[in-house]
Design a protein around this motif. Structure first.
Motif, short mmCIF file in Angstrom:
data_model
loop_
_atom_site.label_atom_id
_atom_site.label_comp_id
_atom_site.label_asym_id
_atom_site.label_seq_id
_atom_site.Cartn_x
_atom_site.Cartn_y
_atom_site.Cartn_z
N ALA A 1 -37.61 -51.81 17.28
CA ALA A 1 -38.47 -51.19 18.29
C ALA A 1 -37.65 -50.22 19.13
O ALA A 1 -36.45 -50.41 19.33
CB ALA A 1 -39.09 -52.26 19.18
N GLU A 2 -38.28 -49.19 19.62
CA GLU A 2 -37.62 -48.24 20.52
C GLU A 2 -38.48 -48.06 21.76
O GLU A 2 -39.67 -47.74 21.64
CB GLU A 2 -37.40 -46.90 19.82
N PRO A 3 -37.90 -48.24 22.96
CA PRO A 3 -36.56 -48.78 23.20
C PRO A 3 -36.48 -50.25 22.78
O PRO A 3 -37.50 -50.90 22.57
CB PRO A 3 -36.37 -48.62 24.71
N ARG A 4 -35.27 -50.75 22.70
CA ARG A 4 -35.05 -52.09 22.13
C ARG A 4 -35.83 -53.17 22.88
O ARG A 4 -36.33 -54.11 22.27
CB ARG A 4 -33.56 -52.43 22.17
N ASP A 5 -35.89 -53.06 24.21
CA ASP A 5 -36.54 -54.13 24.98
C ASP A 5 -38.05 -53.99 25.04
O ASP A 5 -38.72 -54.74 25.76
CB ASP A 5 -35.95 -54.23 26.39
N SER A 6 -38.61 -53.05 24.24
CA SER A 6 -40.07 -52.96 24.12
C SER A 6 -40.61 -53.86 23.01
O SER A 6 -41.82 -53.93 22.80
CB SER A 6 -40.50 -51.51 23.86
N ALA A 7 -39.71 -54.54 22.29
CA ALA A 7 -40.15 -55.46 21.24
C ALA A 7 -40.99 -56.58 21.86
O ALA A 7 -40.84 -56.92 23.04
CB ALA A 7 -38.93 -56.06 20.53
N ARG A 8 -41.87 -57.15 21.06
CA ARG A 8 -42.70 -58.25 21.54
C ARG A 8 -41.88 -59.54 21.61
O ARG A 8 -40.84 -59.66 20.93
CB ARG A 8 -43.91 -58.42 20.62
#
Length: 395
Positions: free
Chosen positions: A59-66
């Motif tokens: 995911a981009e940005p990384r911390d937007s992943a679920r």
């Protein structure tokens, strides 16, 4: 065929731990006061995963992943950047600071006119010029063969940018390679010629590229030696790290150089017949003292990834005291294991019948994890190394 390892060696050379002090004697991870754990059928940990659920890019940005929050009685759909909301001031977050090396090398083996293309993935350093590697096709390699890595064609004429290694021994698909360079010169050549060792379920569907050199490395990566990423750490950004610390949660580092076991499926019918590969890890005296102090004040130990959990559990006594540790661990955690160190686990979604799905089932409960994975598949979560995250509360 994709880019190489990306930009040369990191600040530290690839670590060689043959002479590192070992850990103190410890009881078997299957015993040691937690009672004998009966073997379990491996098929209990199986599930069907549609191929389209496997993430090929992060995911981009990384911390937007679920992030699926898993409690014994509830599931909650959140996002990784909301992690600080689930932490308490005084908790400690433990991350793995291993750095992935570009461990996949392509080369050719020649016996007279007989030429074979060879792919080798370095898995464990055995000396200044010796590496164990997974090689394919393994049947086309024999002790005494010479492999030239870095060849762009099957011609043996090009000496530029090549790295030679002799096959010392072979055991099925695993070989011991003796390189013609050693020490820092060998490290430089590996970084120049190697590719990021993407997991097979990604590599089978696309080639690695320059983007993977950054994507498959965590922001905590410092000590070179892993052949697979500690993937829960891939979700962290500088902003998320700052938000965690602003919550009053200290971040501490341990090291576990992720090894060949990550690539190997469990092929036996019962868990007690599976043999884990050992991996080298360390917990410093300073980190051990900080974790024990936090525990004494009521703080929780939150492990970022199964690799951080495994080295912490290896370093912790039956009484729950974290000790300094330096050496190999082959700890294999299955349901029935009594956790000594870790209270909360952040991790990715793992493969069916894998040792890692067994571990999370031991941590949060098999029924809870089966329900969580069924929910994640229905709700189109992204699986595996570049996929989404779980936050597991200990069952």
């Amino acid at each position: 065929a994709g880019g190489g390892g990306g930009g040369g060696p990191p600040q530290a050379a690839i670590e060689d731990f043959r002479d590192a002090p070992g850990p103190p004697p410890r009881p078997s991870p299957r015993k040691g006061g937690e009672g004998e754990r009966p073997p379990m059928r491996v098929d209990l940990f199986d599930f069907e995963l549609p191929q389209e659920r496997i993430a090929l890019r992060p995911a981009e940005p990384r911390d937007s992943a679920r992030m699926l929050v898993v409690r014994s009685d509830a599931l909650e759909d959140r996002v990784v950047r909301e992690l600080p909301q689930f932490l308490n001031p005084g908790d400690v977050l433990v991350v793995n600071d291993t750095r992935v090396i570009p461990a996949r090398l392509n080369g050719v083996r020649a016996r007279g006119e007989n030429i074979a293309r060879i792919e080798a993935t370095l898995i464990k350093r055995e000396g200044s010029n010796l590496w164990r590697a997974l090689a394919k096709p393994g049947k086309r390699i024999a002790p005494g063969d010479r492999i030239r890595f870095g060849e762009s064609s099957e011609s043996m004429a090009c000496l530029l940018a090549a790295l030679d290694a002799d096959v010392v021994e072979r055991n099925e698909g695993e070989v011991l390679l003796s390189f013609h360079l050693d020490g820092p010169a060998l490290d430089d050549a590996i970084y120049r010629l190697g590719h990021m060792p993407l997991p097979p379920y990604i590599a089978a569907r696309r080639a690695d590229d320059d983007k993977d050199a950054q994507d498959y490395q965590t922001i905590f990566a410092a000590r070179a030696g892993a052949v697979a990423a500690p993937t829960a750490g891939l979700h962290f950004t500088p902003g998320l790290r700052a938000a965690v610390e602003a919550r009053g949660v200290a971040i501490h580092r341990v090291t576990l150089h992720v090894g060949a076991g990550t690539f190997l499926p469990v092929k036996v019918e019962d868990t007690d017949a599976h043999v884990m590969h050992s991996e080298w890890g360390s917990v410093s005296a300073e980190t051990a003292a900080a974790l024990n102090a936090a525990r004494e004040k009521g703080g929780r130990i939150v492990a970022v990834g199964t690799t951080a959990l495994r080295i912490l559990e290896s370093a912790t006594t039956e009484q729950g005291v974290v000790q300094p540790f330096s050496g190999d661990t082959s700890i294999f955690i299955t349901p029935g294991y009594r956790f000594r160190a870790v209270d909360v686990l952040m991790t990715n979604f793992h493969l069916p019948k894998s040792t890692l799905f067994m571990l999370v089932s031991a941590f949060a409960g098999l029924d809870a994890m089966q329900a969580a994975y069924a929910h994640a598949i229905r709700e189109h979560y992204r699986f595996y190394s570049y996929g989404d995250a779980c936050l597991l509360m200990r069952g």
